[in-house]
Write an enzyme that holds these catalytic residues in place. Structure first.
Site, PDB file in Angstrom:
ATOM      1  CG  ASP A 198      13.110   1.392  -9.233  1.00  0.00           C
ATOM      2  OD1 ASP A 198      12.413   0.512  -9.973  1.00  0.00           O
ATOM      3  OD2 ASP A 198      12.642   2.462  -9.205  1.00  0.00           O
TER       4      ASP A 198
HETATM    5  C1  NOJ Z   1      10.684   1.529 -12.095  1.00  0.00           C
HETATM    6  C2  NOJ Z   1       9.775   2.228 -11.124  1.00  0.00           C
HETATM    7  O1  NOJ Z   1      10.783   3.281 -10.823  1.00  0.00           O
HETATM    8  C3  NOJ Z   1       9.342   1.695 -10.062  1.00  0.00           C
HETATM    9  O2  NOJ Z   1       8.451   2.678  -9.252  1.00  0.00           O
HETATM   10  C4  NOJ Z   1       8.286   0.531 -10.489  1.00  0.00           C
HETATM   11  O3  NOJ Z   1       7.908   0.023  -9.440  1.00  0.00           O
HETATM   12  C5  NOJ Z   1       9.264  -0.200 -11.145  1.00  0.00           C
HETATM   13  N1  NOJ Z   1      10.135   0.324 -12.310  1.00  0.00           N
HETATM   14  C6  NOJ Z   1       8.841  -1.772 -11.853  1.00  0.00           C
HETATM   15  O4  NOJ Z   1       7.869  -1.372 -12.863  1.00  0.00           O
END
Ligand code: NOJ
Length: 747
Positions: A281
């Site tokens: 993430d």
């Molecule tokens: C953080 C989020 O937790 C995740 O769900 C998302 O896909 C990513 N950022 C990318 O934006």
């Protein structure tokens, strides 16, 4: 029958073999291409493939990095011209011409916005969700996006957690079914179709169990819970062919997931055979420093690669540290190679080497059929929770309506969280729909009362009250702005924000019938306001076509069929709350002591007391799976194919469902079981199957489900998948609290 075995069956077997041989051949071919390419790559180029970086547009900096082969994937670029230009640099000016994979969070629609995922789950209609996800893929890929970070499959049992809105609720089975449908819709039939959008099952795993519903927080999850509750939707996603998975921010039992070898290497890869790509993430690799798991970014990169994270989203720790780690023998080159292989394999499968550019054609955005599907999904996602004296649908006799509340005309907020590309100028609000469709027949008295959901200013209250008094009925559109749910937007108070409760109370004082329609990202605490209203129609943020959908329901052009994908609490203090809980040693039963009844200075007594709250009782406001209709359904004639089965038998369970009202309508028929005794205690109920059926007025249908031995198995704390003989109860019914009850014995 004979003909079937002689001629048809062999043909089916032959064709199936042919298709699987074809797939095998194609996969071998791709593997060969991957190996050829890998053998030509320098270490720097390999590491470059593991880097995912946010767009900075067509800039010298970006062009330079691409030329050097330092970027495998770009996040958040949606201008097709920029995408094509950047891709051209990758294809023509980088040494090996490896295409870039363009990614974006396309969560519940690209331009045409569908209800938020939790709303989609409320439809209990996987076919519809698959069709909607296909539309999303068609729109997103037409802008050049080939990878989305969805679906979110985190089981969530706490309405305070802002991200509950992004998933499919509290139940592993419903989430598995909806997740698989979304993946199939996104990816389509073939990944190499230019309209195929690679799915990413996230966040692996346990993220929804965040302590206190505070986003990014710690989780402590037993093996039994992890295996039976949190992991099944991810396993289903792998089985549905999800190309990628994203690890989550949280730690489980002290190990941050970006460094969790047992989760990624042991379970996901070895046990489930997942050969797709695992992405971190955003910054989650580096955040292992904050977790207190590693001392510096180098160690973070080492831990993540060793654990099996292939691609580093935005953190750049792979870019900066992997080469040195390799030199120091702290990681093996084979680990980097394996990660590169998985990324290249997907790029080949997506057809990016042959077809790297997005074909810019006539816009498909907001096509009529896309809007129609978004409307249908919003209709099926709305849940009728109260309907005193059948006030809904509104009678033809009504001549005037007051339209009040901050969500009646909130084109941005009705779209919900995670909307980057859908434009509010395309949103159709309830007010706009009412004016367009009923303006000539009805007097519409509109006063927002509050300009947005958190508004505390009561200066429009008097006007709103006057509008209510001047009307036959009040439609009060309340809820939450989209920004009050989603990532990093947890709330400790989950009631209607701002001065909405006061406004509602003032409107109710007029004595006019009030229909409360709530658009929100979570189940809103409404316990105290519910007695003030005649009907309660709950819609999660319903998206672009929310207005026409809700208005059709209110006027009875169509009938509500949504059912709760979460247990609806009375009070926030009941959190976490979910139907498939354990029984405890003291399950509440019979008359319960309440806070009002306790005598003054009562002595301490605990004998006979049970597990519940003195002030909230034991029950939720509405159970999981609940939702009313404009018709009524009668369940009868529960039949089991046997009352005793062995571990090899399927059990067929059926019942008759009759539409006893006078409207054609859909009903979600639900099958639950309870395993009465287990070597690890089992939940009081578990959803095992459901079917959404449509019945004409007066029509009956037999609904049959098959319970396989697999559905009766569970994982124990030694991580063994067990099927334990003993007594089971089962129910078929309209929700998790009601239904026809049967029983059987597993020998
Ligand atoms: C953080 C989020 O937790 C995740 O769900 C998302 O896909 C990513 N950022 C990318 O934006």
């Amino acid at each position: 029958m004979k003909r079937f075995f002689k001629t048809v069956l062999p043909k089916i077997v032959f064709l199936t073999l042919l298709v699987s041989c074809g797939n095998l051949k194609e996969n071998n071919l791709i593997d060969k291409k991957v190996e050829d390419l890998l053998s030509q790559m320098t270490l720097e180029e390999k590491i470059g493939q593991l880097v995912q970086q946010t767009t900075i547009g067509y800039t010298d900096n970006m062009i330079g990095q691409i030329k050097q082969g330092n970027i495998g994937s770009i996040l958040n670029e949606v201008d097709p011209d920029v995408i094509n230009n950047l891709q051209k640099v990758a294809m023509e000016e980088s040494r090996l011409g490896i295409p870039i994979l363009f990614a974006r969070d396309v969560i519940h629609g690209f331009k045409t916005i569908f209800p938020v995922p939790l709303g989609q789950a409320a439809s209990w209609n996987p076919q519809l969700i698959e069709e909607g996800s296909r539309i999303t893929a068609v729109e997103a890929t037409s802008a050049g996006v080939r990878w989305t970070f969805a679906p979110m499959l985190d089981i969530a049992r706490d309405q305070r957690w802002g991200r509950i809105v992004e998933g499919f609720g509290e139940d592993p089975f419903l989430t598995s079914v909806m997740g698989a449908a979304t993946i199939k819709g996104f990816q389509g039939k073939e990944l190499n179709d230019p309209a195929s959008l690679l799915a990413c099952a996230k966040h692996f795993a346990g993220y929804g169990a965040a302590e206190g519903g505070r986003d990014y927080n710690t989780t402590v999850i037993s093996t039994e819970q992890l295996r039976n509750t949190y992991l099944p939707p991810f396993k289903a996603a792998v089985e549905a062919g999800a190309g990628t998975l994203m690890v989550s921010f949280n730690e489980i039992n002290g190990i941050p997931n970006s460094g969790n070898t047992s989760l990624i290497r042991d379970i996901l890869r070895k046990e489930w055979g997942f050969d797709g790509l695992v992405v971190s993430d955003w910054n989650s690799i580096g955040e292992m420093l904050n977790h207190g798991y590693v001392e510096n970014p180098e160690q973070a990169a080492e831990a993540a690669l060793k654990a099996g994270v292939d691609m580093d989203m935005e953190n750049h720790v792979y870019l900066h540290h992997l080469a040195r780690l390799l030199k120091e023998n702290r990681i093996k080159e084979s680990m980097i190679d394996d990660a590169v292989r998985r990324i290249l394999r997907l790029k080949f499968k997506l057809g990016l080497f042959e077809n790297p550019y997005v074909e810019i054609k006539e816009s498909v955005f907001y096509a009529d059929e896309h809007l129609a599907k978004a409307k249908e999904t919003a209709i099926q996602s709305a849940i009728l929770l109260k309907n005193e004296n059948n006030i809904l649908p509104l009678s033809d006799k009504i001549k005037s309506i007051a339209v009040i509340g901050p969500m009646a005309d909130a084109p941005h907020d009705q779209l919900g969280t995670w909307v980057f590309d859908g434009e509010k100028s395309h949103t159709v609000t309830p007010l706009a729909t009412l004016r367009a469709e009923y303006g000539s027949r009805l007097k519409i008295n509109y006063v927002a009362g509050l300009n947005y959901s958190r508004d505390l200013d009561n200066k429009q209250f008097a006007q709103a009250v006057a509008a209510a008094k001047a009307s036959d009925v009040v439609l009060f559109f309340g809820g939450e702005e989209s920004i009050l749910s989603g990532e990093a937007h947890s709330r400790a108070d989950i009631s209607l924000p701002g001065a909405q409760k006061d406004l509602l109370a003032k409107i109710a004082e007029t004595g006019k019938p009030v229909i409360l329609i709530v658009m929100a990202g979570r189940a809103i605490e409404i316990y105290k306001e519910l007695p003030l209203v005649d009907a309660y129609l709950f819609s999660f943020h319903p998206g672009t076509m929310g207005g026409p959908a809700l208005v059709d329901l209110i006027f009875g052009k169509t009938v509500p069929s949504g059912k709760l994908p979460v247990t609806y609490p009375k009070m926030v203090g009941q959190m976490p709350l979910y139907y498939n809980h354990k029984n405890t040693g003291r399950p509440p039963a019979g008359e319960l002591e309440t806070i009002e009844n306790i005598p003054l200075e009562a002595g301490q007594v605990s004998l006979g007391n049970t597990s519940y709250y003195l002030d909230a009782g034991k029950d939720p406001l509405f159970p999981f799976g609940y939702g009313l209709s404009y018709t009524t359904f009668e369940y009868s004639d529960l039949k089991l194919s046997a009352t005793e089965i062995t571990g090899k038998d399927n059990l067929r369970v059926s019942c008759t469902v009759k539409n006893t009202g006078n409207r054609e309508a859909a009903e979600v028929v639900q099958l639950y079981i309870r395993d009465l005794v287990g070597s690890v205690t089992r939940p009081v109920k578990e959803l095992k199957a459901f079917d959404k059926i449509t019945l004409k007025a007066g029509e009956s249908q037999t609904v049959e489900f098959t319970l396989t031995p697999d559905a009766l198995k569970f994982r124990n704390n030694q991580n063994q998948q067990v099927l334990e003989p003993g007594n089971f109860n089962l129910w078929i019914g309209p929700n998790s609290a009601e239904g026809l009850k049967g029983a059987f014995i597993l020998k």
